[in-house]
Scaffold this motif. Structure first.
Motif, short mmCIF file in Angstrom:
data_model
loop_
_atom_site.label_atom_id
_atom_site.label_comp_id
_atom_site.label_asym_id
_atom_site.label_seq_id
_atom_site.Cartn_x
_atom_site.Cartn_y
_atom_site.Cartn_z
N MET A 131 -3.65 -2.54 3.54
CA MET A 131 -4.30 -1.65 4.50
C MET A 131 -5.86 -1.72 4.76
O MET A 131 -6.20 -2.27 3.78
N ARG A 370 8.95 -0.70 -8.97
CA ARG A 370 10.13 -0.56 -7.98
C ARG A 370 9.65 -1.24 -6.89
O ARG A 370 8.43 -1.34 -6.51
N GLU A 371 10.69 -1.85 -6.07
CA GLU A 371 10.35 -2.10 -4.59
C GLU A 371 11.54 -1.37 -3.54
O GLU A 371 12.46 -1.03 -4.11
N ASN A 375 9.07 5.01 -3.67
CA ASN A 375 9.29 5.06 -5.34
C ASN A 375 7.66 5.54 -5.88
O ASN A 375 7.92 6.13 -6.95
N LYS A 403 -6.30 4.82 -3.95
CA LYS A 403 -5.44 5.38 -2.65
C LYS A 403 -6.31 4.41 -1.55
O LYS A 403 -7.43 4.98 -1.47
N GLN A 460 3.39 9.68 3.01
CA GLN A 460 2.57 8.82 2.17
C GLN A 460 3.26 7.49 1.87
O GLN A 460 2.42 6.50 1.75
#
Ligand code: ADP
Ligand code: MG
Length: 477
Positions: A131, A370-371, A375, A403, A460
């Motif tokens: 991002m 996790r993918e 999650n 973030k 999010q």
């Protein structure tokens, strides 16, 4: 070309937008940007368009090229990590003590390490996601969200979305902009890697096996890659874990046979989340494939190299240098894409990081191993979770990450059963990498294309499969 032009483009009256959206959806159908419907995920009798944006999204040229340029270095890095079992063991020790899924994967890794690998051909098809973090001064910097080393999707559909946006812009009277949409063909690049691995395996009659889920809404994404393989005269089969456990076996040379066919390459498009292993037999099937002579994409080591815990450990001082000692340029370019990543391991450093997250949760994302989207933990929920686990080793199941705050851009998200409205959106750029190694020789190492996904800023988290993000194209500015 500028952000202002983009703003002008999307400022159409409601009737114009509605009409253009109809054109766009039909263009997606014409060009094969397709998905099976939620109601009928098992057959192609009923399909719809895959969700996408009405307009492409402006992306600064410099950061786009930066992301492409660093990809072959990431390929090398992932490959080096996968060959360093000591590192994987050390990096994942605290995680596997509390995370059952990663622990099971790690157990397979340990078994193969003990038995010895039977295949020295490695095929890596990955996607590094980013991002753009907005700086105070109006600039934006490229920050990696994660790297996917297993089942990285949308290389197929993103090979077809450029023509859709070209058509939309042309119909909207923006021919010039339409000519600026970049060509993109990850499907061909992924298939090139698969074909190279298949060739090196050296059995012309052996097949490429796509290891797939029961529900296959995203089958067309796979089909574009398969189509590239078919064009080369290669044969593909699509099998689930239960097919492999029922009919799979290894012969004396450890060649893998499934449904009576020799498998040269196993391409995992499944197997990245706990729910994918519905029974012990599924785990047995994973082990069987791992032990076999077939080229695995990814092999278990490479799968583990893509975990979020490894990502966090890589950000510690000196770790990149360990893997790329003679490539300061690569180290520098990779490190430039790192966001802040923080350990929650037991001890003073972990304690400090937890205190920091509790004090300013909005600055962070809390991630379990996790993918697949949906999650991660954000905002005040970070405090709830950390308060509950901070005194126990449970906390080492997570990592903490800065973030990233991209600048929102307006767009229309075209999704079946969703009203047409303008939304503030955030985008995530993915870059596809393909590499093939045989023993110590890197046979192929390429950046093979990109993917832009865009979501409403209300959300999010979340990918396309999770029903949040939609497919997009960058319009370089
Ligand atoms: P997954 O394996 O589930 O895809 P990701 O790390 O890619 O996990 O996170 C899922 C989504 O959450 C991303 O697509 C992105 O929208 C959001 N996200 C993840 N990490 C960050 C971050 N550091 N800053 C902002 N958003 C993030
Ligand atoms: Mg992701």
């Amino acid at each position: 070309q500028s952000v202002t032009t983009h703003k002008r483009t999307i400022m159409m009256n409601a009737d114009q937008v509605k009409e253009l959206a109809e054109v766009a959806k039909d263009a997606a159908l014409l060009h094969g940007v397709l998905m099976r419907t939620q109601e009928t995920p098992m057959s192609s009798e009923l399909v719809s368009y895959a969700p996408f944006t009405l307009f492409p999204t402006p992306v600064p040229k410099a950061v786009f090229h930066q992301a492409l340029a660093v990809q072959t270095f990431y390929n090398t890095l992932v490959d080096k990590i996968s060959q360093d079992s000591e590192f994987l063991q050390e990096a994942l020790a605290s995680t596997i003590a509390v995370d059952d899924f990663t622990a099971r994967l790690f157990k397979i890794h340990q078994m193969i390490l003990k038995e010895g690998k039977s295949q020295d051909i490695v095929l890596g098809l990955n996607r590094s996601d980013y991002m753009l973090d907005q700086g105070g001064d109006g600039t934006s910097s490229l920050k990696q969200i994660e790297i996917n080393t297993i089942a990285a999707s949308f290389g197929g559909l993103s090979s077809r979305t450029p023509d859709v946006h070209r058509l939309v812009l042309t119909v909207a009277g923006r021919k010039e902009e339409s000519q600026q949409i970049l060509d993109n063909n990850p499907a061909a690049g992924l298939a090139r890697g698969i074909a190279k691995a298949w060739e090196l395996y050296g059995a012309p009659r052996a097949v490429v096996m796509f290891l797939v889920e029961e529900s296959q809404r995203n089958i067309f994404d796979h089909r574009f890659v398969e189509n590239e393989l078919w064009k080369r005269g290669m044969r593909t089969i699509r099998k689930r874990f239960d097919h492999v456990s029922k009919t799979g076996f290894l012969d004396k040379e450890k060649r893998l046979f499934v449904d009576g066919q020799e498998v040269a390459v196993v391409y995992f498009r499944n197997g990245y989340m706990p729910q994918n292993y519905i029974s012990e037999q599924a785990w047995d099937a994973r082990l069987l494939m791992e032990r076999s002579l077939a080229v695995k994409c990814p092999d278990i080591n490479t799968h583990l190299a893509g975990t979020k815990k490894v990502q966090q450990v890589l950000a510690k001082p000196g770790v990149l240098e360990r893997f790329l000692p003679d490539h300061p340029e690569a180290v520098q370019q990779i490190r430039a894409t790192f966001a802040g990543l923080y350990t929650l391991d037991m001890g003073a450093e972990g304690d400090k990081n937890i205190a920091m997250a509790l004090a300013t949760p909005d600055r962070f994302v809390l991630k379990p191993q996790r993918e697949g989207g949906g999650n991660n933990i954000y905002g005040t929920e970070i405090c709830q979770v950390l308060e509950a686990v901070k005194e126990s080793s449970e906390r080492t199941a997570y990592i903490l990450m800065d973030k990233i705050q991209p600048t929102p851009q307006q767009n229309y998200l075209l999704r079946r059963d969703a009203p047409l409205k303008i939304s503030d959106c955030l985008s995530e750029l993915g870059v596809f990498g393909t590499y093939v190694r045989q023993g110590t020789h890197m046979v192929m190492n390429e950046c093979v294309g990109h993917l832009l996904r865009t979501k409403s800023s209300e959300h999010q988290d979340g990918g396309v499969a999770a029903g949040v993000a939609v497919l997009d194209n960058p319009l370089l500015i």
